[in-house]
Design an enzyme around this catalytic site. Structure first.
Site, mmCIF file in Angstrom:
data_model
loop_
_atom_site.group_PDB
_atom_site.id
_atom_site.type_symbol
_atom_site.label_atom_id
_atom_site.label_comp_id
_atom_site.label_asym_id
_atom_site.label_seq_id
_atom_site.Cartn_x
_atom_site.Cartn_y
_atom_site.Cartn_z
ATOM 1 N N ASP A 1 0.837 -1.189 0.000
ATOM 2 C CA ASP A 1 0.000 0.000 0.000
ATOM 3 C C ASP A 1 0.880 1.250 0.000
ATOM 4 O O ASP A 1 1.917 1.295 0.654
ATOM 5 C CB ASP A 1 -0.891 -0.031 1.250
ATOM 6 C CG ASP A 1 -1.909 1.067 1.274
ATOM 7 O OD1 ASP A 1 -2.782 1.082 0.395
ATOM 8 O OD2 ASP A 1 -1.844 1.918 2.193
ATOM 9 N N GLU B 1 1.488 -0.238 -4.878
ATOM 10 C CA GLU B 1 0.501 0.775 -5.264
ATOM 11 C C GLU B 1 1.186 2.133 -5.295
ATOM 12 O O GLU B 1 1.653 2.622 -4.271
ATOM 13 C CB GLU B 1 -0.656 0.818 -4.259
ATOM 14 C CG GLU B 1 -1.641 1.938 -4.540
ATOM 15 C CD GLU B 1 -2.418 2.382 -3.314
ATOM 16 O OE1 GLU B 1 -3.529 2.893 -3.503
ATOM 17 O OE2 GLU B 1 -1.913 2.239 -2.182
#
Length: 539
Positions: free
Chosen positions: A199, A264
């Protein structure tokens, strides 16, 4: 030997909303295990689990308070092990979301760090003194609105949070923090995990000198929480030190067989594509990266071509992952509705496009059903960002509502209790059982198209050659030495015709006709043309 992830289709599971096995209204690991055969039936290769770790759930698990245990709402470590074993039996790899840039403010590390300025973890988070007037150390904004700094009275300092104030950022400039994070990754690799979805992978390091950001070039229109977009965010993310940390994490992963890291990239536009290229360049950083580049409102040939072509030019040896939907953005069938002949037609067109792109492919739970964004009422919201800024911000709850399995069952078979987010009639109309019974459903189309991609090496390994056609046509050829497919897509509601020069046949999934030398595509039509090395398309 070719790595498994290069040809993979990855299926994202949002655990809270996939299947509840206990009746408490929240999905869990045993529920996922129960439904793994559905995922395997699609022909995908891997599942990605959004966060399942111990968390107060302020940001639905993206605020982690224990990196090495399962949150009780999802089950136990034993439940995780059973799920992992069953997935492997079905031929599915498993990766989990690792939220490393920040923790929960309930994490023991932060609880200790905030006590005073001299404790052993005092420098594990980003702390800074107020300016002489008491204002925050920099002008940085949080993604969720307001300053990216929260004042802590006990220490008399501010701490950095790029997201919610309950999500303090770790100080990756401290090598002890890096070592601790690497230890948590090793814990899951030792348990048999196949990799990580990282993330906010470009947020690990901040500018050590705490310089304020300049204003965004050209200015930005401000809507609700988009204060963040008013700055050129050059000091609060995208630091060079990120790459050095990723090299350490990659070195750890390379000690195991078949591990994959996908990061990401939290940026927009061309910068997003540039970062994807930078972060996957060579063999010592990320295995692949994906961004929000295709998760926005843009739906035109120039945009899709620009994303893929930009990555190819920036990192010819890198690997992208392309997705149209995830847990943070409105579902693409709804997002692109203005371009759709019908919900079903845009769902199938999007699937055909995505499965033809060069790179790894990601799909989000319910996408295989052509699922729509759920319209939420204020009193139904759980997303703190939406609650704070309603109605200017609709939030992320609309794409996170539960999977619908059986249109006749309570809550469409998701739970025997009260679901944490509502199950509404427009979503139930897309249930798995209804689509299984309909031969030409979106669900069957996904299976067919994924199978088509996997049965044609040129679709997984072939290079892309672009064909110049006027808007709204997107066309390119995917080719290996002995196999060629030309992929043609009509990104509008109006029919389009093309002239085909050379010998070609329609093959695989298609929504078009080929008569003599004329290819006709209805609104949202698409075609895969098999041919020899030479074929020409003209408008």
């Amino acid at each position: 030997m070719r790595e498994w992830w290069r040809d993979a289709v990855i299926y994202q599971i949002y655990p809270r909303s996939f299947q509840d096995s206990t009746g408490d209204g929240v999905g869990d690991l045993n529920g996922i295990t129960q439904r793994l055969e559905h995922i395997a039936s699609l022909g995908v290769d891997c599942i990605w689990l959004s966060p399942i770790f111990t968390s107060p759930q302020a940001d639905m698990g993206y605020d982690v308070s224990n990196y090495t245990d399962i949150d009780p709402i999802f089950g136990t470590l034993d439940d995780f092990d059973r799920m992992l074993a069953r997935a492997h039996e079905l031929g599915l790899k498993v990766i989990t979301d690792q939220v490393l840039s920040h923790t929960s403010d309930q994490h023991p590390w932060f609880i200790e760090s905030r006590k005073d300025r001299t404790n052993p973890k005092a420098d594990w988070y980003v702390w800074a003194d107020p300016k002489p007037d008491g204002s925050p150390p920099t002008n940085w904004h949080s993604h969720f609105g307001g300053p990216a700094w929260e004042f802590e009275a006990v220490r008399g300092q501010y701490y950095l949070h790029n997201f919610l104030s309950q999500q303090p950022d770790l100080n990756f400039h401290n090598p002890d923090v890096v070592d601790a994070i690497l230890d948590t990754a090793k814990f899951w690799l030792d348990r048999g995990l196949d990799g990580f979805r990282l993330d906010t992978v470009n947020y690990y390091f901040h500018d050590k000198h705490l310089r304020s950001n300049p204003a965004a070039k050209g200015g930005r229109q401000v809507m609700a929480t988009d204060l963040y977009g008013m700055q050129d965010n050059i000091h609060n993310k995208n630091q060079l030190e990120n790459l050095a940390f990723l090299e350490q994490l990659r070195a750890l992963c390379d000690q195991y067989d078949g591990i994959m890291m996908v990061g990401e990239v939290g940026d927009m536009g061309q910068r997003s594509i540039d970062l994807m290229a930078e972060y996957t360049k060579g063999s010592s950083r990320l295995h692949m990266a994906y961004s929000f580049a295709m998760l926005g409102p843009d739906f035109n040939p120039k945009h899709f071509r620009g994303c893929i072509e930009g990555f190819q030019k920036g990192a010819p040896d890198g690997q992208p992952e392309w997705s149209f939907s995830n847990h943070d953005v409105p579902r693409h069938v709804t997002r692109w509705a203005e371009h759709a002949v019908s919900d079903e037609s845009i769902a199938k067109l999007a699937c055909a496009m995505l499965m033809s792109f060069e790179g790894t492919i990601g799909i989000y739970q319910g996408e295989e059903l052509g699922q729509l964004e759920t319209v939420m009422k204020f009193e139904e919201l759980t997303d703190l960002q939406a609650i704070r800024y309603w109605p200017g911000v609709k939030g992320r709850d609309g794409c996170r509502t539960p999977m619908v399995w059986d249109h006749k069952a309570d809550n469409a078979g998701f739970t025997a209790g009260t679901p944490w987010l509502p199950v509404k009639a427009p979503q139930v109309a897309h249930s798995v059982d209804l689509q299984e019974a309909q031969n030409d459903s979106v669900l069957h189309f996904y299976r067919q198209t994924i199978g088509f991609r996997k049965s044609h090496p040129c679709m997984t390994r072939g290079k892309t050659a672009w064909i110049d056609l006027p808007d709204p046509m997107l066309a390119f050829t995917r080719s290996t030495a002995d196999q060629h497919l030309t992929c043609v897509f009509n990104l509008s509601k109006a029919p389009q015709t093309l002239t085909v020069t050379g010998t070609a046949t329609l093959t695989g999934p298609q929504h078009a006709t080929l008569a003599d030398s004329t290819l006709t595509l209805p609104g949202n039509g698409f075609a895969f043309l098999g041919h020899s090395a030479t074929l020409k398309l003209t408008a």
